[in-house]
Design a protein around this motif. Structure first.
Motif, mmCIF file in Angstrom:
data_model
loop_
_atom_site.group_PDB
_atom_site.id
_atom_site.type_symbol
_atom_site.label_atom_id
_atom_site.label_comp_id
_atom_site.label_asym_id
_atom_site.label_seq_id
_atom_site.Cartn_x
_atom_site.Cartn_y
_atom_site.Cartn_z
ATOM 1 N N THR A 197 0.831 -1.202 0.000
ATOM 2 C CA THR A 197 0.000 0.000 0.000
ATOM 3 C C THR A 197 0.862 1.247 0.000
ATOM 4 N N GLU A 198 1.902 1.244 0.809
ATOM 5 C CA GLU A 198 2.820 2.380 0.895
ATOM 6 C C GLU A 198 3.566 2.593 -0.418
ATOM 7 N N LEU A 199 3.840 1.505 -1.152
ATOM 8 C CA LEU A 199 4.634 1.589 -2.376
ATOM 9 C C LEU A 199 3.802 1.832 -3.630
ATOM 10 N N GLY A 200 2.484 1.958 -3.470
ATOM 11 C CA GLY A 200 1.635 2.135 -4.644
ATOM 12 C C GLY A 200 1.445 0.843 -5.420
ATOM 13 N N MET A 201 1.573 -0.261 -4.714
ATOM 14 C CA MET A 201 1.421 -1.575 -5.324
ATOM 15 C C MET A 201 0.118 -2.223 -4.882
#
Length: 267
Positions: free
Chosen positions: A183-187
């Motif tokens: 979620t933090e990595l935009g994945m």
């Protein structure tokens, strides 16, 4: 992103990913945060396999899609997961659990509530729903730039013993660390679950990954970067509702439900 925002925004990705390879530094970060999870006596029973090879991903996709088709054609999927299916917003709001089928072809909507009957099953098969969903599933997995297999060390993972529970508990914590980090990595991330439902297909995955006797294959996930405008599958569902506090929290004993926020102040 604020940590609590990450927790609240955590989702399962039902749609496709961007074709971009997952950056090596992001792959390393994902397995590192997985390894930071708590485990019984710091046993760290988890093992991970990162898969980028296109031939392997295509084969996992074929096995997954074929498993989905078989489960749907035989009616196993509908029977096994019937308690979790919701077909209206009102039902979803009342129960606040399960999955809401909010997207399907208009020709199938009149039969949605009959899906658990022999008639409904026949209609679904006649319209080719199992083949459609199986192919959708195959395409989703095949279009994933990265697969992550999760295994447990059998010296720790002994089902029926406390060590078996501790190992699964630790593995769950490791996966949640990874999930939140995506979620933090935009994945995005999704469990490739259908092969597990058919023992011979799960064995095919074990053979493909060359899993040794001392390890147990527990799960396979597909991962990738999320497009800005996600395209939804032909038949899809949402599961963003969560139970109210009073439905799953108790105060002092199991006889006293915790008050929902706002209601306590109104008393």
């Amino acid at each position: 992103m604020d940590f609590l925002e990450v927790v609240r925004r955590r989702r399962t990705t039902n749609g496709p990913f961007l074709p971009d390879p997952v950056k090596p530094e992001h792959q390393r970060l994902l397995v590192e945060v997985g390894g930071m999870a708590p485990s019984h006596f710091n046993s760290q029973p988890w093992r991970f396999v990162l898969v980028e090879d296109r031939e392997k991903i295509e084969e996992v996709a074929r096995i997954s899609g074929d498993s989905m088709r078989q489960l749907l054609e035989e009616g196993t999927f509908w029977k096994r997961y019937r308690p979790y299916f919701r077909f209206s917003e009102a039902e979803m709001e009342e129960r606040r659990d399960g999955i809401f089928f909010d997207q399907m072809p208009s020709v199938l909507k009149p039969f949605s509530r009959q899906v658990f009957s022999n008639t409904g099953q026949a209609v679904m098969n006649r319209f080719g729903v199992p083949k459609t969903l199986g192919e959708d599933n195959r395409k989703l997995v095949a279009g994933s730039p990265l697969l992550l297999a999760v295994l447990l060390d059998k010296t720790e993972y002994r089902p029926g013993e406390l060590s078996g529970f501790y190992s699964v508990f630790g593995m769950g914590a490791a996966i949640e660390n990874i999930w939140l980090t995506t979620t933090e990595l935009g994945m995005g991330i999704q469990f490739v679950s259908t092969p597990m439902e058919i023992p011979e297909n799960w064995k095919r995955l074990q053979d493909l990954l060359k899993v040794p006797d001392e390890l147990e294959l527990m799960a396979v996930y597909r991962l990738g970067y999320l497009p800005e405008n996600q395209r939804r599958p032909t038949i899809d569902w949402s599961s963003r509702q969560r139970k109210r506090i009073s439905q799953y929290v108790f105060r002092e004993t199991c006889e006293t439900p915790e008050a929902d926020p706002g209601r306590e102040a109104a008393r």
